[in-house]
Design an enzyme around this catalytic site. Sequence first.
Site, mmCIF file in Angstrom:
data_model
loop_
_atom_site.group_PDB
_atom_site.id
_atom_site.type_symbol
_atom_site.label_atom_id
_atom_site.label_comp_id
_atom_site.label_asym_id
_atom_site.label_seq_id
_atom_site.Cartn_x
_atom_site.Cartn_y
_atom_site.Cartn_z
ATOM 1 N N GLU A 23 0.884 -1.171 0.003
ATOM 2 C CA GLU A 23 0.147 -0.023 0.100
ATOM 3 C C GLU A 23 0.855 1.381 -0.080
ATOM 4 O OE1 GLU A 23 -2.507 -0.775 3.415
ATOM 5 O OE2 GLU A 23 -3.377 -2.549 2.500
ATOM 6 N N HIS A 79 -3.510 3.493 5.170
ATOM 7 C CA HIS A 79 -3.768 2.288 4.400
ATOM 8 C C HIS A 79 -4.141 2.649 2.844
ATOM 9 C CE1 HIS A 79 -3.985 -0.927 7.337
ATOM 10 N NE2 HIS A 79 -3.974 -0.027 8.343
ATOM 11 N N GLU A 81 -8.137 4.785 4.238
ATOM 12 C CA GLU A 81 -8.097 4.201 3.034
ATOM 13 C C GLU A 81 -7.871 5.215 1.778
ATOM 14 O OE1 GLU A 81 -7.587 0.802 2.978
ATOM 15 O OE2 GLU A 81 -8.337 0.218 4.909
#
Length: 1262
Positions: free
Chosen positions: A958, A1052, A1139
């Site tokens: 990531e 993330h 995210e």
Amino acid sequence: MSAVDELKGPDKSSGTRVSNLMQMLEKTGTKPYKKQSTEDIHQIKYITSKLYQIITSQDKLHRDLFLKTSNNVDTLVATLQNTGDEVIMHNVVSMFIELIGKSHVGKRASLLVNRGVSTVLFHLLKHSANGPSLPDGLLMDIHLVLSSIGHKDRKFGVKARLNKALPLTLGLIKSNLSHLKSLQFLLQVFKLYTNNSVNASYLGKHNSINILFRVISLCGRKHLAVLKLALDNLNNLTKSKSNSARTIGMGGVPTILSFYSDWHQTDTKHRHINLRKVLLHILKNITNLRSGRKSFVESEGIRILYETCHDLIDCRDMEGLILLASLIMRKCCPRNKLPLKDMMSAIVYPLPASDFHIPDCGCLTDDQTVAARPISNTDDSDHSSMDDDDDIDSDDERFRTDNSDEQDDEQGDGLEAPEQRSSVELNQYEKFFPEMFDFMLEAPSTKKHSVYIPTALLESFVAASGGNQERALPHRRVKSSSNLREMQQQPLRIFSARSDSGHLKQKNSDESQPDKNHCGIPESDGDIEGLKSKDLESGATAVNLKTGSSVFSLDNQFSQSAKSFSKSASVPQKMSSKKLKSPKKSQPTKDKKCRRSRPESEFTGALCITPIPVQHELYECGTSSSSTDEGEDDEMVYDSRLHVQCATQTKSAFRFEKLAYPDLHNAKGSEIPENFFHRKFGVQRAKIFEDIDRMIHCEYIIDKVVYDMDQIVVQAENVSNRLSATLSNRDEVRVGRPDIASSVLRFNSQFECGNLRKVIQVREFEYDLILNPDVNTNHHHQWFYFEVSNMIADVPYRFNIVNCEKLNSQLNFGMKPLLYSVAEAMEGRGMWKRSGTDICYYKNHFIRSSLTTGGVKGKSYYTATFTLVFKYNRDVCYLAYHYPYSYTTLKVHLQMWDMQCDPRSIYYNCQTLCETISGNALPVITITAQPKTLDQESIEEFRSRPYIFLSGRVHPGESNSSWVMKGTIDFLMSKKPQAQHLRELFIFKIVPMLNPDGVINGNHRCSLVAEDLNRRWHRPCPKLHPTIYHTKGLLMYMNMVKKTPLVFCDYHGHSRKKNIFMYGCSPNMSWILNDTNNPASSGNKMDDYAFKTLPRLLQTSAPGFSIQNCSFVVERSKETTARVVVWRHIGIVRSYTMESSYCGCDQGKYRDQHMNTRILEEMGQKFCEALVRMSKTFLTYNKRRSLKNSQSLQESHTTESVTDIEDDEDILESVTTVSGSYQDDELNLGATSLFDMDLNGSDSEEDYAEDDEEANDEENLP
């Protein structure tokens, strides 16, 4: 003329006669058959015969009126049920045939079924089966009625089986094979029978399949209706595995393929597509069995279907036929294993022994003989580390997110006890809070008022103390005897002035200690300069805790001492003037939104002794900013020489060969917006057919291995010497130089973050690529990063990554891979660009080992394929899944932040928290503003600032999280007024890369332990999970000393969804009913909903952020993740996972655009700006609670506070006046309404909307 008029007309006598006849039939026909006399039977014969004649002569309108008369059908049913005379039966059944008609029979059929016609007819068939058989003509008529009304009877198949009608109908079909026209309604009834699986199994045992094949062969191409019915029946029968096996046994597969091939050649005008489709459905059923697939392959079924589909490939009307044929072909293609000797990673790393935890990978050192004591459940294994992941999608058993077999405990009794560490263990982390011990005052003045430290638990403490903030959080005294004793017990340290932040730096004399200041980064000669002078005057207020010597002199000669100190300690390390630009010294312009109560110089001077103003007097600025704002720093030029120097200290699990050119030159994404790829129709199908073609014509496949990481590792010398020698890059020299020995592409992944295991050339310009799993594992394939060279310009090369694991990918929804060209970089255009055409993602024929699926067999890999056309001949290019960000790049950026830091205003400190398993340093950064002055009030204000804790890159693949983190730190280290204001509000503790080992070695999800570190937060092992263990230790220490962070956010990346979004924790959305078993829930509604504040603020300011994708569900399966552990065990209400999509955005300013590094870094900046706005709402909320609960405050002070609150309302107003669906009708200005806001349309954390779209696997996959 109306129906009533017609009845009154000439047909009136006919209607009256029918009525009279029905009355007579009701009197005699409804009697039981045994009570009927011979005269009654003759009379019933006469009546039914006359009724049949009348109904036959009537038109459709009068027949419908006859049916609608309530007693007529009931009388006929009763007559048929009570009679035993064949003539009467025939007359009544014939009347039903006439009443139903031949077209539009739906309503009439429903009426007859509701009146029990189908039931009484089955009774007749039962009597015929058990007793004297009825004439064939009558049986045929009964089947004709059943064929017309059976589709309206939901229990038709059950009735037929219970009344033993199945063998009777099958016998009629067998006896009427020569009368194909008579077979039509028999086969229609038979089709209704076979719709029931039990009936289908019964009929298959009684040779029905062979009879149907005979019917099919007799029909030829003339009796199409009968042929279609026979094929439909065969399709229904073969849905049963036993019937499919019978079909295979009697040689049915070659016969069906022959029929299909004949019809394909005959039906040139495509008038009988339905017939061909039914044949394919039969083949689809049969090939569900292994024996069926074998028979299909032996009968050359793949070749037949491939050739027929190839003829139809350009016809859009044949799409359904081609889709079905492709499914059959792909299912029957040989299931091969990957061309690898071992599914385990090519790179294996021995792990240290631990009596605390045993990893599932088993790669332990030989000295591990101590019986381990696992602390986690057996389910929490390497396989289960992918279970319920925020970013995992698969139908494998070990990937399931629903624990349907586990009954959730409503009281939370299933929760494991939180990890406990003693105060002695936690006190070791005190050294990572130098801000608490620098600027020590020898003779502090009398404190005018107590200082409270806002933390995540502030609301609870305030409530417990009756609103008195001063009593709620007593200030922790730093100069306690316990602290001094602990400091004395530590090894001798030399305090020196930091050149980058102006605060004290401690250097450990023992190099083996984990407390290293520069995280493995080589220091320059001028980076550290000890203070050797010991003649400082006694008036010094800053002392060395170990030696007691003075560091700063703050007597009457303060300015002179400060000046001398500045000369000796505040000179930053400089790069070469050719490589480094000095920041501009222009002052920020005045903004209409900025308000100050004092000149800026009073708040920015590091050694200024002006009393610091209270919080509400600080200037506030709008959160919007642009790259053209005055006062913004110029970005420092990335120094490639420093990168080379830092890379020598990077330790990997195997020996690297080179430095990647993009990393060496800090390559970023293109500044030009890059739109999603819109795939043309038929591209994915064409790629699948190409794969099928190479299996059919395998003689044309090259099948040449051109890169093999396994062989490289075996042949490599000095593999054990993981500390790479000085690496370099010669790509610029290689550009334009052809490989004389071969014209095939050359590949390489022997560099940091690289991942490519094997490459096989299958055609001249087509290559199969196999990715390497995470070190010490046999799965986790997604991240790729490799070099390709020796290409020919303007030639389309196809790349197939054949061992992907996820069910779907954003590659099916617009995402492109990344390409970097060294030739373009040499021309001054070096950047990552989204590239590729014919991009798609689909299931392939490579079968996965049960060892990689947690014991589940039969799973397949997926292929990610794309085509590239290279612009330059013999170029050197790099391909990546996402923008790489290496561990060495982080170390260089740490040096750059260190050098660009302004020590007059920024407090910056970088330390080594611990070492990873392979010996790489884990950096932890502290950033805040310098204290305004060195008097007691300013120092206490400095130490009482609330903390913000940030972490990232726990999953190595990531890399987008690292770019967001870079944007955050860049903003915090900048000279922007908003950044300075944020530094004055908070102290930032940042762990920018939680998994350096995984990043270095090109892993996608795991560390060297082969475990997902984000599933080890509950009870991490200090030896196997040191980064998580010590990061959690920092948080536990902060909680112990009452400095719990106000916000925790773990950065993330997400591969299934678009946009940037957050996961948070809501007690009301927890898997535990009435979840109050966590310190974050205080029972106050405003406290419970405080976690929604930050996402709401980001929605209003960050263009890439989407609140619809946010979720605040707390699932049982997530209890071991950082977000939930920090929320539940550390007690941080605002605990988040942020995210960022690998792909791009589907809403807002960046709609239908890929995310580049600029957008990701911008998100990091917007996150910081949202924290400024959140602090205002937090401050206003606390003021209101304090005013409400404190009854002893003076009236004048109350008035002043209320005025301050009103000054703060503009921040709240900017949040609550959100337009569109985000604005609540009942919103009132103020912090209360902000905390009460609910999120409209927030999805569950695991909702695919594959999410969005990816759950709809078929827009998508054939």
